[in-house]
Design a protein around this motif. Structure first.
Motif, short mmCIF file in Angstrom:
data_model
loop_
_atom_site.label_atom_id
_atom_site.label_comp_id
_atom_site.label_asym_id
_atom_site.label_seq_id
_atom_site.Cartn_x
_atom_site.Cartn_y
_atom_site.Cartn_z
N SER A 1 97.07 83.39 25.24
CA SER A 1 98.04 82.55 24.53
C SER A 1 97.67 82.49 23.05
CB SER A 1 98.11 81.16 25.17
OG SER A 1 99.27 80.47 24.77
N SER B 1 94.03 74.65 30.83
CA SER B 1 95.44 75.05 30.91
C SER B 1 95.84 75.59 32.27
CB SER B 1 95.75 76.11 29.85
OG SER B 1 95.30 75.72 28.58
N ASP B 2 94.88 76.21 32.98
CA ASP B 2 95.22 76.94 34.20
C ASP B 2 94.29 76.62 35.37
OD1 ASP B 2 97.26 78.93 32.94
OD2 ASP B 2 95.51 79.12 31.67
N ASN C 1 100.01 87.51 23.48
CA ASN C 1 101.18 86.67 23.26
C ASN C 1 102.04 87.20 22.13
OD1 ASN C 1 102.34 84.03 21.69
ND2 ASN C 1 102.49 83.85 23.90
N ILE D 1 106.00 82.46 26.35
CA ILE D 1 106.37 81.25 27.07
C ILE D 1 107.28 80.39 26.20
CG2 ILE D 1 104.25 80.08 26.29
CD1 ILE D 1 104.36 78.41 28.88
N LYS E 1 107.65 83.26 30.60
CA LYS E 1 107.93 82.01 31.31
C LYS E 1 108.95 81.16 30.55
CE LYS E 1 105.53 78.15 33.52
NZ LYS E 1 104.21 77.53 33.78
N HIS F 1 101.53 83.42 31.05
CA HIS F 1 101.59 82.01 31.47
C HIS F 1 102.22 81.93 32.86
CE1 HIS F 1 101.20 81.82 27.10
NE2 HIS F 1 100.80 80.57 27.22
N HIS G 1 97.83 85.06 37.70
CA HIS G 1 97.65 85.63 36.36
C HIS G 1 96.65 86.77 36.49
CE1 HIS G 1 96.74 84.81 31.80
NE2 HIS G 1 96.61 86.07 32.11
#
Length: 307
Positions: free
Chosen positions: A110, A135-136, A184, A210, A242, A278, A282
């Motif tokens: 990202s 974040s994940d 990204n 995203i 996303k 995202h 992943h």
């Protein structure tokens, strides 16, 4: 070929930093046991709990954290807690010669895309595009396949993405080989015209995004087209986009229509549908590692990212 960081081993100490926005502390605390399950010991950087508006501390604090983790001989790898915004603000102050002298695993995606590009270009180091802790990893929906992708840090092995992972669609056939670069889409675009402008010549460009509507994706892709990125690349890997649904702009082209407009007429292999970005699962990849994209067979093969 870029330098490969040394593989991680059970018992290694790894650092956690926040080069961008403040991570969600609750999610981060839920994620830290995952690193321990991998057999790693964890050292938290000061930036992880710092808050300066939408930044995880001042630029000086985030920069110092990054430098400290690379300089610390006891730290074997560095994981980013989250993304957001802010990594690019410190990119021109990073000591890349020091990083080149202290190569180690560096993992995130990202907003971290800007640092992947910068470290790849100026420290000549392979880095990893993969899920971040707050974040994940700390979220309930964190997928088992996403977990398994961390194994590539402990043992060098080729990555093979085929339609057994997810359905893929070939926009342009053919075969390309080259370093895998990118990440990204907005961050790739934001570096154009700077010293960190992504060099895609003869390389396979990965893009994901995203929360950008089709017209916003269109604008970014058009800028990359005019900057000749698609002319110079050897191949294109289209990851996950996303929430790319029209909201403000109605009526709208679909994301597929936008993507087809920019890529279907290229003379290089282009394949879309990769769960990279995202998304869950992943599929984590080493950036700067040698990759082979086969648009006819719909496969992406990537050489190991550690030695």
């Amino acid at each position: 070929m870029r330098k490969l960081p040394s593989r991680l081993k059970k018992g290694d100490l790894v650092g956690v930093i926040a080069p961008s926005s403040p991570p969600n502390q609750e999610s981060l605390q839920k994620a830290l046991p995952f690193l321990e399950e991998l057999g790693l010991r964890v050292k938290l950087g000061n930036s992880v709990t710092a808050v300066n508006g939408y930044l995880a501390g001042t630029d000086e604090e985030r920069l110092a954290d990054l430098h400290a983790m690379f300089e610390d001989p006891e730290v074997s790898g560095i994981f980013c807690a989250g993304g957001g915004y802010g990594a690019a603000r410190i990119a021109d102050q990073i000591d890349y010669a020091m990083i080149k002298e202290n190569p180690k695993v560096f993992w995130g995606y990202s907003d971290i895309t800007f640092l992947h590009t910068a470290i790849g270009e100026y420290a000549d180091l392979v880095t990893f595009h993969g899920p971040m802790l707050a974040s994940d990893v700390g979220k309930p929906e964190f997928h088992e396949r996403s977990r398994r992708m961390f194994n590539q840090l402990f043992e060098p092995f080729e990555l093979h993405y085929t339609e057994e992972v997810t359905p893929l669609e070939t926009l342009v056939g053919g075969v390309a080989q080259g370093e895998l670069v990118g990440g990204n889409l907005s961050l790739v675009r934001s570096a154009i015209g700077t010293k960190f402008d992504l060099d895609v010549k003869g390389k396979i460009l990965l893009i994901e995004e995203i929360d950008e509507e089709p017209y916003e994706v269109d604008e970014i892709l058009n800028q990359l087209r005019m900057a000749r990125k698609f002319d110079e690349a050897a191949g294109i890997v289209i990851g996950d986009f996303k929430n790319a649904e029209p909201n403000k702009r109605q009526p709208s082209l679909t994301l597929d229509q936008v993507v087809d407009h920019y890529f279907s007429q290229l003379k290089i292999p282009v394949v879309k549908g990769f769960k990279i970005g995202h998304c869950e699962p992943h599929f984590s990849v080493p950036l700067g590692a040698l990759a082979r994209l086969d648009g006819d067979a719909k496969t992406l093969t990537i050489l190991p990212g550690v030695e």
